[in-house]
Design a protein around this motif. Structure first.
Motif, mmCIF file in Angstrom:
data_model
loop_
_atom_site.group_PDB
_atom_site.id
_atom_site.type_symbol
_atom_site.label_atom_id
_atom_site.label_comp_id
_atom_site.label_asym_id
_atom_site.label_seq_id
_atom_site.Cartn_x
_atom_site.Cartn_y
_atom_site.Cartn_z
ATOM 1 N N VAL A 211 -1.114 0.369 -3.311
ATOM 2 C CA VAL A 211 -0.910 0.403 -1.860
ATOM 3 C C VAL A 211 0.566 0.505 -1.489
ATOM 4 O O VAL A 211 0.903 0.556 -0.310
ATOM 5 C CB VAL A 211 -1.525 -0.844 -1.177
ATOM 6 N N ALA A 212 1.461 0.531 -2.475
ATOM 7 C CA ALA A 212 2.899 0.509 -2.210
ATOM 8 C C ALA A 212 3.473 1.917 -2.120
ATOM 9 O O ALA A 212 3.006 2.846 -2.777
ATOM 10 C CB ALA A 212 3.626 -0.285 -3.291
ATOM 11 N N THR B 122 9.513 4.949 -7.000
ATOM 12 C CA THR B 122 8.114 5.059 -6.601
ATOM 13 C C THR B 122 7.228 4.337 -7.608
ATOM 14 O O THR B 122 7.616 4.142 -8.771
ATOM 15 C CB THR B 122 7.680 6.526 -6.526
ATOM 16 N N PRO B 123 6.020 3.947 -7.192
ATOM 17 C CA PRO B 123 5.086 3.341 -8.138
ATOM 18 C C PRO B 123 4.794 4.239 -9.346
ATOM 19 O O PRO B 123 4.674 3.743 -10.475
ATOM 20 C CB PRO B 123 3.833 3.121 -7.290
ATOM 21 N N ASP B 124 4.689 5.560 -9.142
ATOM 22 C CA ASP B 124 4.441 6.467 -10.256
ATOM 23 C C ASP B 124 5.601 6.456 -11.245
ATOM 24 O O ASP B 124 5.395 6.472 -12.471
ATOM 25 C CB ASP B 124 4.211 7.893 -9.751
ATOM 26 N N ALA B 125 6.819 6.435 -10.721
ATOM 27 C CA ALA B 125 7.992 6.396 -11.596
ATOM 28 C C ALA B 125 8.040 5.082 -12.373
ATOM 29 O O ALA B 125 8.447 5.052 -13.541
ATOM 30 C CB ALA B 125 9.266 6.582 -10.786
ATOM 31 N N ARG C 85 -2.222 -2.643 3.462
ATOM 32 C CA ARG C 85 -1.923 -1.230 3.671
ATOM 33 C C ARG C 85 -2.441 -0.741 5.022
ATOM 34 O O ARG C 85 -1.730 -0.045 5.765
ATOM 35 C CB ARG C 85 -2.555 -0.420 2.542
ATOM 36 N N ARG C 86 -3.671 -1.112 5.333
ATOM 37 C CA ARG C 86 -4.287 -0.621 6.573
ATOM 38 C C ARG C 86 -3.563 -1.162 7.799
ATOM 39 O O ARG C 86 -3.283 -0.407 8.750
ATOM 40 C CB ARG C 86 -5.766 -1.017 6.624
ATOM 41 N N LEU C 87 -3.249 -2.440 7.801
ATOM 42 C CA LEU C 87 -2.544 -3.031 8.942
ATOM 43 C C LEU C 87 -1.128 -2.474 9.055
ATOM 44 O O LEU C 87 -0.615 -2.260 10.161
ATOM 45 C CB LEU C 87 -2.501 -4.554 8.804
ATOM 46 N N ASN C 88 -0.491 -2.250 7.929
ATOM 47 C CA ASN C 88 0.859 -1.683 7.959
ATOM 48 C C ASN C 88 0.855 -0.339 8.679
ATOM 49 O O ASN C 88 1.722 -0.066 9.511
ATOM 50 C CB ASN C 88 1.382 -1.521 6.535
ATOM 51 N N VAL D 1 6.078 -6.947 -0.043
ATOM 52 C CA VAL D 1 5.107 -7.736 -0.789
ATOM 53 C C VAL D 1 5.773 -8.246 -2.059
ATOM 54 O O VAL D 1 6.092 -7.472 -2.959
ATOM 55 C CB VAL D 1 3.859 -6.912 -1.143
ATOM 56 N N VAL D 2 5.987 -9.545 -2.118
ATOM 57 C CA VAL D 2 6.607 -10.174 -3.285
ATOM 58 C C VAL D 2 5.497 -10.700 -4.179
ATOM 59 O O VAL D 2 4.699 -11.542 -3.760
ATOM 60 C CB VAL D 2 7.552 -11.313 -2.856
ATOM 61 N N THR D 3 5.433 -10.203 -5.421
ATOM 62 C CA THR D 3 4.298 -10.548 -6.258
ATOM 63 C C THR D 3 4.592 -10.256 -7.724
ATOM 64 O O THR D 3 5.513 -9.497 -8.051
ATOM 65 C CB THR D 3 3.054 -9.749 -5.819
ATOM 66 N N HIS D 4 3.810 -10.866 -8.596
ATOM 67 C CA HIS D 4 3.824 -10.455 -10.008
ATOM 68 C C HIS D 4 2.503 -9.784 -10.371
ATOM 69 O O HIS D 4 2.257 -9.472 -11.536
ATOM 70 C CB HIS D 4 4.097 -11.656 -10.928
#
Length: 267
Positions: free
Chosen positions: A209-210, A226-229, A186-189, A198-201
């Motif tokens: 951070v998304a 969104t992450p909240d949704a 997040r900080r570097l972005n 970011v591809v992840t499970h």
């Protein structure tokens, strides 16, 4: 490339491997400056989607545009495009007989004609950005898993790519190291003006951070928002993935031998 244009644009994408359709009807636009989490169960096709973004896998149908242009098939043009894409692999890919600094310097020595003093200074800057300037002379075997992942991140950033792709960046890391790596993403972005996919499970470590999240399952995108949704979703398929439920619309067991493989079997 226009500042307002998506850094990645995918339309009507179908991806096949070994004669099987892995992903279908994929539409995706990634705005500049965002951190986008691509989530899904193991084997859902997340890494296959990455292969299309980097030109390793040619679409069976549809279009893929990266950095404002279609992903080329010509190898020379493809190599040029890849200079603008930083990729952090889950296995790090560090060369064990090179120090941390030498690993980070490798892309600069391979793809530029910069003099050694300039390369050395850039390497120090990249290692400082990931908090590892003091580890410049350490070999990969002397680093913890989290430190090695950060060295690999510094190397991926060596050519100042506008787009960063992280393939399962938290694999093998403990919760503390995972938190450090994701905070760094997040900080570097933000500080470097990047766009990150970011591809992840690893849902709970990544969503904080998304800016945007998509979920891939059963051969397609089943959620985008969104992450909240995502957290609030009541969709049974999404809830099965988020809550780790063994039974539900996402099949867990592999198809019996001789049966037609499902899209879930492809990575």
């Amino acid at each position: 490339m226009s500042e307002s244009a998506p850094i990645v644009r995918i339309a009507g994408l179908r991806l096949d491997r070994g004669g099987r359709t892995v992903l279908r009807d994929i539409d995706l636009a990634v705005p500049r400056g965002q951190v986008v989490a691509v989530l899904g169960p193991s084997g859902s096709g997340k890494s296959t989607l990455l292969a299309a973004l980097t030109g390793e896998l040619e679409p069976a149908a549809g279009t893929v545009e990266v950095l404002g242009r279609p992903v080329p098939r010509n190898m020379r043009a493809l190599l040029e495009l890849r200079k603008g894409i930083g990729v952090l692999l889950q296995g790090n890919g560090l060369l064990t007989d090179l120090t941390a600094a030498e690993n980070v310097a490798l892309p600069l020595r391979t793809h530029t004609r910069l003099p050694k003093p300039v390369i050395d200074r850039l390497v120090r800057m990249k290692l400082h950005a990931v908090g590892l300037r003091a580890a410049a002379d350490a070999f990969p075997r002397e680093l913890s898993g989290g430190m090695a992942r950060r060295v690999a991140l510094a190397r991926a950033l060596a050519l100042d790519p506008p787009l960063m792709i992280y393939d399962e960046p938290l694999t093998g890391l403990d919760p503390i190291a995972s938190g450090v790596v994701m905070e760094l993403v997040r900080r570097l972005n933000d500080s470097l003006g990047l766009t990150s996919i970011v591809v992840t499970h690893h849902v709970h470590e990544t969503l904080p951070v998304a800016d945007h999240a998509i979920v891939i399952a059963n051969g397609g995108i089943v959620f985008s928002g969104t992450p909240d949704a995502l957290q609030a979703s009541t969709d049974p398929l999404v809830r099965q993935f988020l809550d780790g439920q063994p039974d539900g619309p996402i099949p867990f067991d592999a198809a019996p031998r001789g049966a037609t493989p499902s899209p879930m079997e492809a990575a």
